[in-house]
Write a protein that holds these residues in place. Sequence first.
Motif, PDB file in Angstrom:
ATOM      1  N   GLY A 103       0.810  -1.215   0.000  1.00  0.00           N
ATOM      2  CA  GLY A 103       0.000   0.000   0.000  1.00  0.00           C
ATOM      3  C   GLY A 103       0.838   1.256   0.000  1.00  0.00           C
ATOM      4  N   ILE A 104       1.951   1.236   0.732  1.00  0.00           N
ATOM      5  CA  ILE A 104       2.846   2.393   0.732  1.00  0.00           C
ATOM      6  C   ILE A 104       3.457   2.599  -0.648  1.00  0.00           C
ATOM      7  CG2 ILE A 104       4.995   3.294   1.694  1.00  0.00           C
ATOM      8  CD1 ILE A 104       4.286   1.874   4.313  1.00  0.00           C
ATOM      9  N   MET A 105       3.853   1.494  -1.299  1.00  0.00           N
ATOM     10  CA  MET A 105       4.411   1.599  -2.645  1.00  0.00           C
ATOM     11  C   MET A 105       3.376   2.138  -3.635  1.00  0.00           C
ATOM     12  SD  MET A 105       7.461   0.719  -2.098  1.00  0.00           S
ATOM     13  CE  MET A 105       8.117   0.540  -3.758  1.00  0.00           C
ATOM     14  N   LEU A 106       2.128   1.690  -3.496  1.00  0.00           N
ATOM     15  CA  LEU A 106       1.069   2.192  -4.377  1.00  0.00           C
ATOM     16  C   LEU A 106       0.829   3.683  -4.151  1.00  0.00           C
ATOM     17  CD1 LEU A 106      -1.527  -0.735  -4.109  1.00  0.00           C
ATOM     18  CD2 LEU A 106      -0.117  -0.161  -6.086  1.00  0.00           C
ATOM     19  N   ALA A 107       0.922   4.109  -2.886  1.00  0.00           N
ATOM     20  CA  ALA A 107       0.717   5.531  -2.594  1.00  0.00           C
ATOM     21  C   ALA A 107       1.869   6.386  -3.129  1.00  0.00           C
ATOM     22  CB  ALA A 107       0.568   5.729  -1.089  1.00  0.00           C
ATOM     23  N   ILE A 108       3.078   5.822  -3.148  1.00  0.00           N
ATOM     24  CA  ILE A 108       4.234   6.596  -3.618  1.00  0.00           C
ATOM     25  C   ILE A 108       4.248   6.678  -5.144  1.00  0.00           C
ATOM     26  CG2 ILE A 108       6.754   6.632  -3.747  1.00  0.00           C
ATOM     27  CD1 ILE A 108       6.803   5.401  -0.945  1.00  0.00           C
ATOM     28  N   PHE A 109       4.126   5.527  -5.806  1.00  0.00           N
ATOM     29  CA  PHE A 109       4.252   5.491  -7.261  1.00  0.00           C
ATOM     30  C   PHE A 109       2.932   5.792  -7.973  1.00  0.00           C
ATOM     31  CE2 PHE A 109       7.830   2.915  -5.811  1.00  0.00           C
ATOM     32  CZ  PHE A 109       8.869   3.488  -6.528  1.00  0.00           C
ATOM     33  N   ARG A 110       1.815   5.547  -7.316  1.00  0.00           N
ATOM     34  CA  ARG A 110       0.483   5.883  -7.823  1.00  0.00           C
ATOM     35  C   ARG A 110       0.245   5.416  -9.262  1.00  0.00           C
ATOM     36  NH1 ARG A 110       0.212  12.117  -6.283  1.00  0.00           N
ATOM     37  NH2 ARG A 110       2.458  11.853  -6.512  1.00  0.00           N
ATOM     38  N   PRO A 111       0.239   4.101  -9.483  1.00  0.00           N
ATOM     39  CA  PRO A 111      -0.076   3.611 -10.835  1.00  0.00           C
ATOM     40  C   PRO A 111      -1.535   3.834 -11.220  1.00  0.00           C
ATOM     41  CG  PRO A 111       0.068   1.790  -9.286  1.00  0.00           C
ATOM     42  CD  PRO A 111       0.499   3.014  -8.538  1.00  0.00           C
ATOM     43  N   PHE A 112      -2.377   4.159 -10.253  1.00  0.00           N
ATOM     44  CA  PHE A 112      -3.775   4.490 -10.538  1.00  0.00           C
ATOM     45  C   PHE A 112      -4.242   5.509  -9.514  1.00  0.00           C
ATOM     46  CE2 PHE A 112      -3.697   0.595  -7.997  1.00  0.00           C
ATOM     47  CZ  PHE A 112      -4.403   0.984  -6.874  1.00  0.00           C
ATOM     48  N   ARG A 113      -5.348   6.143  -9.835  1.00  0.00           N
ATOM     49  CA  ARG A 113      -5.960   7.120  -8.945  1.00  0.00           C
ATOM     50  C   ARG A 113      -7.393   6.720  -8.659  1.00  0.00           C
ATOM     51  NH1 ARG A 113      -4.067  12.832 -11.836  1.00  0.00           N
ATOM     52  NH2 ARG A 113      -1.810  12.415 -11.793  1.00  0.00           N
ATOM     53  N   ILE A 114      -7.958   7.309  -7.657  1.00  0.00           N
ATOM     54  CA  ILE A 114      -9.372   7.078  -7.367  1.00  0.00           C
ATOM     55  C   ILE A 114     -10.192   7.598  -8.545  1.00  0.00           C
ATOM     56  CG2 ILE A 114     -11.308   7.759  -5.890  1.00  0.00           C
ATOM     57  CD1 ILE A 114      -9.432   7.724  -3.531  1.00  0.00           C
ATOM     58  N   GLY A 115     -11.059   6.742  -9.052  1.00  0.00           N
ATOM     59  CA  GLY A 115     -11.845   7.077 -10.226  1.00  0.00           C
ATOM     60  C   GLY A 115     -11.352   6.414 -11.490  1.00  0.00           C
ATOM     61  N   ASP A 116     -10.118   5.867 -11.483  1.00  0.00           N
ATOM     62  CA  ASP A 116      -9.599   5.169 -12.662  1.00  0.00           C
ATOM     63  C   ASP A 116     -10.233   3.793 -12.778  1.00  0.00           C
ATOM     64  OD1 ASP A 116      -8.015   7.292 -13.241  1.00  0.00           O
ATOM     65  OD2 ASP A 116      -6.130   6.369 -12.598  1.00  0.00           O
ATOM     66  N   TYR A 117     -10.390   3.341 -14.025  1.00  0.00           N
ATOM     67  CA  TYR A 117     -10.899   1.991 -14.289  1.00  0.00           C
ATOM     68  C   TYR A 117      -9.691   1.103 -14.569  1.00  0.00           C
ATOM     69  CZ  TYR A 117     -14.086  -1.653 -15.878  1.00  0.00           C
ATOM     70  OH  TYR A 117     -14.784  -2.825 -15.996  1.00  0.00           O
ATOM     71  N   VAL A 118      -9.495   0.072 -13.735  1.00  0.00           N
ATOM     72  CA  VAL A 118      -8.278  -0.727 -13.803  1.00  0.00           C
ATOM     73  C   VAL A 118      -8.624  -2.211 -13.868  1.00  0.00           C
ATOM     74  CG1 VAL A 118      -6.981   0.997 -12.492  1.00  0.00           C
ATOM     75  CG2 VAL A 118      -8.066  -0.900 -11.288  1.00  0.00           C
ATOM     76  N   SER A 119      -7.627  -2.978 -14.296  1.00  0.00           N
ATOM     77  CA  SER A 119      -7.655  -4.435 -14.196  1.00  0.00           C
ATOM     78  C   SER A 119      -6.542  -4.825 -13.243  1.00  0.00           C
ATOM     79  CB  SER A 119      -7.442  -5.088 -15.564  1.00  0.00           C
ATOM     80  OG  SER A 119      -8.484  -4.767 -16.455  1.00  0.00           O
ATOM     81  N   ALA A 120      -6.921  -5.359 -12.074  1.00  0.00           N
ATOM     82  CA  ALA A 120      -5.947  -5.693 -11.044  1.00  0.00           C
ATOM     83  C   ALA A 120      -6.325  -7.023 -10.401  1.00  0.00           C
ATOM     84  CB  ALA A 120      -5.883  -4.603  -9.975  1.00  0.00           C
ATOM     85  N   ALA A 121      -5.329  -7.886 -10.216  1.00  0.00           N
ATOM     86  CA  ALA A 121      -5.528  -9.187  -9.579  1.00  0.00           C
ATOM     87  C   ALA A 121      -6.637  -9.984 -10.268  1.00  0.00           C
ATOM     88  CB  ALA A 121      -5.847  -9.014  -8.092  1.00  0.00           C
ATOM     89  N   GLY A 122      -6.726  -9.859 -11.583  1.00  0.00           N
ATOM     90  CA  GLY A 122      -7.723 -10.604 -12.341  1.00  0.00           C
ATOM     91  C   GLY A 122      -9.121 -10.023 -12.292  1.00  0.00           C
ATOM     92  N   LEU A 123      -9.283  -8.822 -11.737  1.00  0.00           N
ATOM     93  CA  LEU A 123     -10.599  -8.193 -11.617  1.00  0.00           C
ATOM     94  C   LEU A 123     -10.581  -6.830 -12.291  1.00  0.00           C
ATOM     95  CD1 LEU A 123     -11.279  -9.031  -7.864  1.00  0.00           C
ATOM     96  CD2 LEU A 123     -12.303 -10.169  -9.839  1.00  0.00           C
ATOM     97  N   ASP A 124     -11.737  -6.429 -12.819  1.00  0.00           N
ATOM     98  CA  ASP A 124     -11.891  -5.127 -13.462  1.00  0.00           C
ATOM     99  C   ASP A 124     -12.855  -4.278 -12.638  1.00  0.00           C
ATOM    100  OD1 ASP A 124     -10.315  -6.122 -15.477  1.00  0.00           O
ATOM    101  OD2 ASP A 124     -11.990  -6.585 -16.810  1.00  0.00           O
ATOM    102  N   GLY A 125     -12.566  -2.986 -12.557  1.00  0.00           N
ATOM    103  CA  GLY A 125     -13.481  -2.105 -11.846  1.00  0.00           C
ATOM    104  C   GLY A 125     -12.905  -0.714 -11.669  1.00  0.00           C
ATOM    105  N   GLU A 126     -13.741   0.189 -11.183  1.00  0.00           N
ATOM    106  CA  GLU A 126     -13.355   1.573 -10.908  1.00  0.00           C
ATOM    107  C   GLU A 126     -12.837   1.680  -9.477  1.00  0.00           C
ATOM    108  OE1 GLU A 126     -15.405   5.996 -10.411  1.00  0.00           O
ATOM    109  OE2 GLU A 126     -16.562   4.302 -11.214  1.00  0.00           O
TER     110      GLU A 126
END
Length: 282
Positions: A103-126
Amino acid sequence: MVEKRGPGAVGAVAILVIAVIVANGVARSLRRFGRKAHRRAGADDTLFAFAASLFKYLIFAVAIVFALTQLGFPTASLAALLGAAGLAIGLALQDTLKAVAAGIMLAIFRPFRIGDYVSAAGLDGEVIDITPFLTQVKQIDNKIVSITNDKVWAEPLINHTRQTRRRLDLYFDISYDDNMDLALGLVRDVANAHPRVLAKDETWVGVHSLASSSVQLRLRAYVATPEFVDVRAGITKGVKEAFDANGVTIPFPHQVNVPYKGKADATETGPLVQTAKPPEDD
């Protein structure tokens, strides 16, 4: 015992209650400030959401330490106890600590933002929220899915909405008997006639493959990211209508049923008659 520990217990409870109120207030204030900054200046509210959750848990941890001191625990002994407990908890909750680190790495590098539509861990969603432990996404059918941050960080992540425009890839099958140039022209005309297709000079249409029962055509066109689904549906409908109007056929699987004739069916046609060959004279 009650007279000795009573004031300390009251103080400990008061500290915990105040900590809960302060922690929730700080978290709400940070989230509210992040949303305002996002609306006014386009700031990334993902970091504010993460910081709000982190500060809330830190305030809880500090409050627990102060509450224990109010109950009479010596500071030195409390530090040793917390150290030993932290080691034991760290060994028992390795996966949880991995999620916090991710979570700290995600907060630092920010590969996505709140409101983005992503595919992560085999799941799709906003993405609707990110905390030190979890990332929450809302799927297209309005289900909320919580994914631990270590799974989000460890696997490939696709951000579908980071770019302002997105390439549309569509495939259409036609019969081998149809005119390929006519079909390619129809697909191109339908795409370029759509008002939401961007950079029409970059629209590309070509033969993708020669399948077992059809010729597969491919369309590439750029659209605004928020309009991707609507444009895809509109072009698909328009190509089907154009094919129908110009006699271009879309092959579909055919099934041929051949009745099986068993022994019972074979006997209905009549018995097989064999004539014996007369013996030859010596």
